[in-house]
Design a protein around this motif. Structure first.
Motif, PDB file in Angstrom:
ATOM      1  N   SER A  23     -16.636  -9.828 -71.959  1.00  0.00           N
ATOM      2  CA  SER A  23     -17.395 -10.950 -71.390  1.00  0.00           C
ATOM      3  C   SER A  23     -18.207 -10.354 -70.248  1.00  0.00           C
ATOM      4  O   SER A  23     -17.781  -9.373 -69.645  1.00  0.00           O
ATOM      5  N   GLY A  24     -19.368 -10.927 -69.943  1.00  0.00           N
ATOM      6  CA  GLY A  24     -20.214 -10.366 -68.891  1.00  0.00           C
ATOM      7  C   GLY A  24     -20.615  -8.934 -69.237  1.00  0.00           C
ATOM      8  O   GLY A  24     -20.649  -8.547 -70.410  1.00  0.00           O
ATOM      9  N   VAL A  48      -3.991   3.998 -76.695  1.00  0.00           N
ATOM     10  CA  VAL A  48      -4.723   3.102 -77.586  1.00  0.00           C
ATOM     11  C   VAL A  48      -5.633   2.243 -76.711  1.00  0.00           C
ATOM     12  O   VAL A  48      -5.204   1.744 -75.679  1.00  0.00           O
ATOM     13  N   VAL A  49      -6.900   2.104 -77.109  1.00  0.00           N
ATOM     14  CA  VAL A  49      -7.842   1.308 -76.321  1.00  0.00           C
ATOM     15  C   VAL A  49      -8.438   0.216 -77.199  1.00  0.00           C
ATOM     16  O   VAL A  49      -8.884   0.485 -78.320  1.00  0.00           O
ATOM     17  N   ALA A  50      -8.447  -1.019 -76.681  1.00  0.00           N
ATOM     18  CA  ALA A  50      -8.970  -2.135 -77.467  1.00  0.00           C
ATOM     19  C   ALA A  50     -10.036  -2.907 -76.709  1.00  0.00           C
ATOM     20  O   ALA A  50      -9.937  -3.090 -75.501  1.00  0.00           O
ATOM     21  N   ILE A  51     -11.050  -3.334 -77.444  1.00  0.00           N
ATOM     22  CA  ILE A  51     -11.969  -4.338 -76.917  1.00  0.00           C
ATOM     23  C   ILE A  51     -11.344  -5.661 -77.338  1.00  0.00           C
ATOM     24  O   ILE A  51     -11.321  -5.988 -78.530  1.00  0.00           O
ATOM     25  N   VAL A  52     -10.803  -6.376 -76.370  1.00  0.00           N
ATOM     26  CA  VAL A  52      -9.992  -7.553 -76.710  1.00  0.00           C
ATOM     27  C   VAL A  52     -10.893  -8.787 -76.800  1.00  0.00           C
ATOM     28  O   VAL A  52     -10.943  -9.625 -75.909  1.00  0.00           O
ATOM     29  N   ASP A  53     -11.583  -8.881 -77.943  1.00  0.00           N
ATOM     30  CA  ASP A  53     -12.609  -9.918 -78.093  1.00  0.00           C
ATOM     31  C   ASP A  53     -12.046 -11.332 -78.145  1.00  0.00           C
ATOM     32  O   ASP A  53     -12.689 -12.279 -77.715  1.00  0.00           O
ATOM     33  N   LEU A  54     -10.793 -11.481 -78.653  1.00  0.00           N
ATOM     34  CA  LEU A  54     -10.230 -12.839 -78.688  1.00  0.00           C
ATOM     35  C   LEU A  54     -10.059 -13.400 -77.278  1.00  0.00           C
ATOM     36  O   LEU A  54     -10.130 -14.609 -77.067  1.00  0.00           O
ATOM     37  N   HIS A  55      -9.862 -12.503 -76.307  1.00  0.00           N
ATOM     38  CA  HIS A  55      -9.706 -12.970 -74.923  1.00  0.00           C
ATOM     39  C   HIS A  55     -11.013 -13.543 -74.380  1.00  0.00           C
ATOM     40  O   HIS A  55     -10.993 -14.289 -73.406  1.00  0.00           O
ATOM     41  N   ALA A  56     -12.132 -13.188 -74.989  1.00  0.00           N
ATOM     42  CA  ALA A  56     -13.416 -13.734 -74.527  1.00  0.00           C
ATOM     43  C   ALA A  56     -13.565 -15.204 -74.936  1.00  0.00           C
ATOM     44  O   ALA A  56     -14.489 -15.883 -74.504  1.00  0.00           O
ATOM     45  N   LEU A  57     -12.644 -15.703 -75.769  1.00  0.00           N
ATOM     46  CA  LEU A  57     -12.739 -17.097 -76.220  1.00  0.00           C
ATOM     47  C   LEU A  57     -11.969 -18.047 -75.307  1.00  0.00           C
ATOM     48  O   LEU A  57     -11.881 -19.243 -75.592  1.00  0.00           O
ATOM     49  N   ALA A  67     -20.390 -10.763 -80.630  1.00  0.00           N
ATOM     50  CA  ALA A  67     -20.298  -9.531 -81.436  1.00  0.00           C
ATOM     51  C   ALA A  67     -21.072  -8.398 -80.759  1.00  0.00           C
ATOM     52  O   ALA A  67     -20.601  -7.246 -80.680  1.00  0.00           O
ATOM     53  N   GLU A  68     -22.242  -8.752 -80.236  1.00  0.00           N
ATOM     54  CA  GLU A  68     -23.084  -7.773 -79.548  1.00  0.00           C
ATOM     55  C   GLU A  68     -22.368  -7.198 -78.316  1.00  0.00           C
ATOM     56  O   GLU A  68     -22.377  -5.996 -78.054  1.00  0.00           O
ATOM     57  N   ARG A  69     -21.700  -8.077 -77.590  1.00  0.00           N
ATOM     58  CA  ARG A  69     -20.977  -7.631 -76.379  1.00  0.00           C
ATOM     59  C   ARG A  69     -19.802  -6.721 -76.741  1.00  0.00           C
ATOM     60  O   ARG A  69     -19.503  -5.765 -76.039  1.00  0.00           O
ATOM     61  N   THR A  70     -19.136  -7.069 -77.828  1.00  0.00           N
ATOM     62  CA  THR A  70     -18.006  -6.244 -78.267  1.00  0.00           C
ATOM     63  C   THR A  70     -18.494  -4.824 -78.528  1.00  0.00           C
ATOM     64  O   THR A  70     -17.895  -3.844 -78.096  1.00  0.00           O
ATOM     65  N   LEU A  71     -19.627  -4.759 -79.200  1.00  0.00           N
ATOM     66  CA  LEU A  71     -20.217  -3.458 -79.518  1.00  0.00           C
ATOM     67  C   LEU A  71     -20.645  -2.729 -78.232  1.00  0.00           C
ATOM     68  O   LEU A  71     -20.443  -1.530 -78.076  1.00  0.00           O
ATOM     69  N   ARG A  72     -21.210  -3.485 -77.298  1.00  0.00           N
ATOM     70  CA  ARG A  72     -21.680  -2.869 -76.051  1.00  0.00           C
ATOM     71  C   ARG A  72     -20.502  -2.296 -75.243  1.00  0.00           C
ATOM     72  O   ARG A  72     -20.570  -1.198 -74.715  1.00  0.00           O
ATOM     73  N   LYS A 207     -16.935  -8.956 -63.526  1.00  0.00           N
ATOM     74  CA  LYS A 207     -18.076  -8.938 -64.446  1.00  0.00           C
ATOM     75  C   LYS A 207     -18.903 -10.202 -64.377  1.00  0.00           C
ATOM     76  O   LYS A 207     -20.091 -10.193 -64.612  1.00  0.00           O
ATOM     77  N   THR A 208     -18.206 -11.325 -64.073  1.00  0.00           N
ATOM     78  CA  THR A 208     -18.919 -12.595 -64.159  1.00  0.00           C
ATOM     79  C   THR A 208     -19.173 -13.218 -62.780  1.00  0.00           C
ATOM     80  O   THR A 208     -19.500 -14.390 -62.695  1.00  0.00           O
ATOM     81  N   ASN A 209     -19.032 -12.416 -61.697  1.00  0.00           N
ATOM     82  CA  ASN A 209     -19.303 -12.969 -60.364  1.00  0.00           C
ATOM     83  C   ASN A 209     -20.742 -13.478 -60.288  1.00  0.00           C
ATOM     84  O   ASN A 209     -21.678 -12.797 -60.710  1.00  0.00           O
ATOM     85  N   ALA A 210     -20.892 -14.684 -59.712  1.00  0.00           N
ATOM     86  CA  ALA A 210     -22.202 -15.339 -59.689  1.00  0.00           C
ATOM     87  C   ALA A 210     -23.267 -14.436 -59.075  1.00  0.00           C
ATOM     88  O   ALA A 210     -23.039 -13.803 -58.044  1.00  0.00           O
ATOM     89  N   GLY A 211     -24.421 -14.378 -59.737  1.00  0.00           N
ATOM     90  CA  GLY A 211     -25.551 -13.638 -59.188  1.00  0.00           C
ATOM     91  C   GLY A 211     -25.487 -12.141 -59.438  1.00  0.00           C
ATOM     92  O   GLY A 211     -26.477 -11.517 -59.767  1.00  0.00           O
ATOM     93  N   GLY A 212     -24.328 -11.561 -59.287  1.00  0.00           N
ATOM     94  CA  GLY A 212     -24.168 -10.133 -59.555  1.00  0.00           C
ATOM     95  C   GLY A 212     -24.689  -9.230 -58.449  1.00  0.00           C
ATOM     96  O   GLY A 212     -24.671  -8.003 -58.583  1.00  0.00           O
TER      97      GLY A 212
END
Ligand code: AMP
Ligand code: TRP
Length: 338
Positions: A23-24, A48-57, A67-72, A207-212
């Protein structure tokens, strides 16, 4: 090495599990708290390293971007130097045992335990409608960890409570149903286990702090990094010292520099004459640390098919162990074997 010593080494090899939620955009805290520890020890541990995409839900998400973020995120981890010949990298949703074990672990977790999680309280307080998945997400995280007989989980300080929950669930399950799970423990970075937002050093860099404006993203250009660090909040003492309670902004910059150069924040404080020197020194360190990652990212992101191939291979390699653990848990909890 004789076959005997090799066998002993394999038997005693520590297993590590690292997860990153797509996410973010990936930021410096992710690199220091999770990505670097995974890479640094990949040859001496079974990582073992995982992109934990279910957690983004667990919070509102954009289905067109996931999907794009998972790849990124996968591309960033590869660009940071993960050697996937040693450490498989995969997307969590590609290995079905995660959700299979999640439900069994929900039956071994108390509502009060999930409800007590600090991150749940903080995130749910900010939303009008709270997804049920936000409450149960630490149980899915426990399932990620426990599926792979994990000994150690390298995370930043904010995830300590979730790893401790995974530990509690494993201990309870084993006590009730027999020895099924390895009991994991948390591993925090020695320096900078909690990098703070540059504009507000009392809250975590996220990652998702407002404004960045207070977040250094791993793919930020050098001029963006310079601008963000030059605007970092400090204080009026004008003394460069590592004192997180009284000088949180300055101490945060020192922690970042120390973590990236493998030194101690108290030691390097003496290298900077004043806040101007500190900010420009830290900028140089961050820019230099991110340069190779960014160069590699540019190459890899031009070839998403290769990255997808690496994820598919990773999922294939980890699935067998995950299924084995899930089957052990299913039998122990009393389900009729299929
Ligand atoms: P998240 O961005 O929440 O998916 O976090 C992924 C990993 O990065 C977890 O292990 C976090 O603990 C770690 N992490 C995230 N932000 C920070 C931070 N500000 N300082 C240290 N570690 C962090
Ligand atoms: N919850 C973690 C975070 O937000 C990500 C995560 C999911 C994780 N599963 C994991 C981290 C397993 C370590 C191990 O940062």
């Amino acid at each position: 090495m004789t076959p005997d010593t090799l066998a002993t080494q394999l038997l005693t090899c520590t297993r590590r599990y690292t997860g990153l939620t797509p996410s973010g955009n990936p930021q410096l805290g992710n690199l220091i708290g999770a990505i670097r520890p995974a890479i640094a020890d990949a040859d001496s541990t079974e990582t073992v390293v995982a992109i934990v995409d279910l957690h983004a839900l667990t919070v509102e998400h954009d289905a067109r971007q996931l999907a794009e973020r998972t790849l990124r995120f996968a591309t960033v981890i590869l660009a940071a130097g993960l050697d996937t010949r040693q450490a498989p990298l995969y997307a969590q949703s590609h290995v079905s045992a995660h959700t299979g074990l999640h439900y069994l672990l929900e039956a071994a977790t108390h509502y009060g335990e999930a409800h007590r999680m600090i991150q749940f309280k903080e995130k749910s307080a900010k939303q009008e409608t709270v997804r049920l998945a936000l409450l149960t997400y630490p149980v899915l995280m426990a399932s990620d960890i426990l599926l792979y007989d994990t000994d150690e989980v390298p995370v930043g300080e904010d995830q300590r409570q979730h790893v401790e929950l995974a530990r509690d669930i494993a201990i309870r399950f084993n006590r009730t149903y027999g020895d099924v799970f390895t009991v994991p423990k948390v591993v925090l970075p020695e320096v900078a286990a909690r990098i703070m937002d540059l504009t507000d050093p009392t809250r975590k860099m996220g990652k998702t702090n407002a404004g960045g404006a207070g977040v250094i993203f791993l793919l930020d250009r050098p001029d963006e990094i310079r601008k963000k660090i030059s605007r970092a909040v400090t204080d009026s003492r004008n003394s460069v010292a590592y004192d997180p309670d009284n000088q949180p902004g300055v101490s945060n910059l020192l922690s970042i520099a120390a973590a990236l150069t493998g030194t101690d924040p108290e030691l390097i404080a003496g290298d900077f004459a004043g806040y101007g020197a500190l900010k420009s020194g830290v900028t140089d360190i961050v820019v230099e640390a991110l340069r190779p990652l960014q160069v590699r990212y540019a190459e890899l992101s031009a070839d998403p098919t290769t990255v997808r191939g690496i994820l598919a291979d990773g999922a294939h390699r980890v699935a067998e162990r995950a299924d084995r653990t899930l089957n052990r848990a299913r039998t122990a909890i009393g389900l009729l074997p299929a």
